[in-house]
Design a protein around this motif. Structure first.
Motif: not given
Length: 329
Positions: A195-206, A277-283
């Motif tokens: 899962k490590g390399p996919f940190q930020g995947l949700s924002a990339t999809l958005l 992490r300071r930014y664990p999710s998009i919100p």
């Protein structure tokens, strides 16, 4: 005289091997198209990386520098200090990740775009039709979503390396946990596994799905309009026209989603340790960035991004377009 039925002489029994042979030929043709799209995309991806990576380094550093006591006053200052502190190599920090990943990312991007266009052009009965303007934007949307899964790890490793100088200047006691992409790969796999390399995947999809709808859709539509204007086929358009369409598509890409890209950069340059992490999710990232500077915080790095968008995407889409036409001749 006995009458001979026309069907007896005009309708021979169908060959049992005809259907499998046709299916095999169709599969072979589809695979060849995939290879052509992949090769053209890879060549274009290498071109865009070589042209655009320095702009990307400046963008990411401006997006992620501290709000209090910033390291750079703007894009020009970032370039000047990068050259002063690190030489020309500083502008290409993390370049091995996008270069090594171009085969996978661009292959996914342009093979998905080609397949999406072919799928949208195929009617339920198997016949084909001309693509509409809306179809090109739909194909771009599908393409962006598919490509996010290969682009996200590439961007993650690149971003982790790009921001190390920012952190070192902000904190003299800072010691980089890794100094190369390969070390970063090993560290993230140790910390978070696959899962490590996919940190930020949700924002990339958005970011990717709507951005590529605008980007690739506008490129195809602009080429089609230009071909109609000049009375020629799109493959016969001049280099200047194709590059203008590509550059315009690139600018529209960033105009459509730049704030989301800032969120993506924040998430990808965050600690690889989930507990820190300071930014664990998009919100969470959006709230934290808003608290740092309101609307303007979401437009840091906007000017170098737009400066990169036109030349880099003009070169890439022109390269992909011409290589594709050469392969299909």
């Amino acid at each position: 005289m006995e009458e001979v039925q026309p069907s007896a002489v005009q309708m021979p029994a169908p060959s049992l091997s005809a259907a499998p042979a046709a299916a095999a030929a169709q599969a072979s043709s589809g695979f060849v198209k995939f290879l052509k799209d992949s090769f053209a995309g890879t060549v274009g991806g290498v071109a865009v990386t070589l042209v655009g990576h320095p702009f990307d380094t400046v963008k990411v550093r401006l997006q992620t520098q501290p709000t209090t006591n910033p390291i750079y006053s703007g894009a020009i200052d970032c370039v000047r200090k990068t050259l002063q502190w690190e030489g020309i190599g500083g502008l290409y920090k993390g370049v091995t990740s996008p270069l090594a990943g171009q085969m996978f990312f661009r292959a996914t991007l342009f093979s998905a775009f080609g397949a999406s266009k072919r799928w949208l052009a195929t009617n339920p009965d198997g016949t084909t039709r001309a693509l509409t303007t809306a179809d090109y934007f739909k194909a771009g949307f599908i393409t962006g979503a598919a490509a996010a899964f290969t682009e996200s790890p590439i961007d993650f490793y690149k971003s982790q390396i790009q921001v190390q100088m920012v952190r070192a200047k902000a904190d003299p006691a800072y010691k980089p946990p890794y100094t190369s992409v390969s070390e970063c790969v090993r560290a993230t796999l140790r910390t978070s596994g696959v899962k490590g390399p996919f940190q930020g995947l949700s924002a990339t999809l958005l970011r990717n799905a709507p951005a590529n709808a605008v980007y690739l859709g506008s490129f195809e539509v602009l080429k089609g309009r230009a071909a109609s204007h000049y009375g020629c086929e799109t493959k016969d358009l001049s280099a200047a026209v194709v590059m203008a369409a590509g550059g315009t598509g690139g600018i529209l890409y960033w105009l459509a989603i730049f704030p989301v890209d800032v969120i993506k950069s924040a998430m990808m340059t965050d600690s690889i340790d989930p507990s820190q992490r300071r930014y664990p999710s998009i919100p969470a990232a959006a709230r934290a960035l808003w608290a740092e500077g309101g609307v303007s915080r979401f437009y840091r790095g906007f000017s170098p991004c737009l400066m990169r968008a036109a030349p880099a995407n003009a070169v890439m889409l022109f390269t992909v377009d011409k290589v594709t036409h050469l392969l299909n001749e």
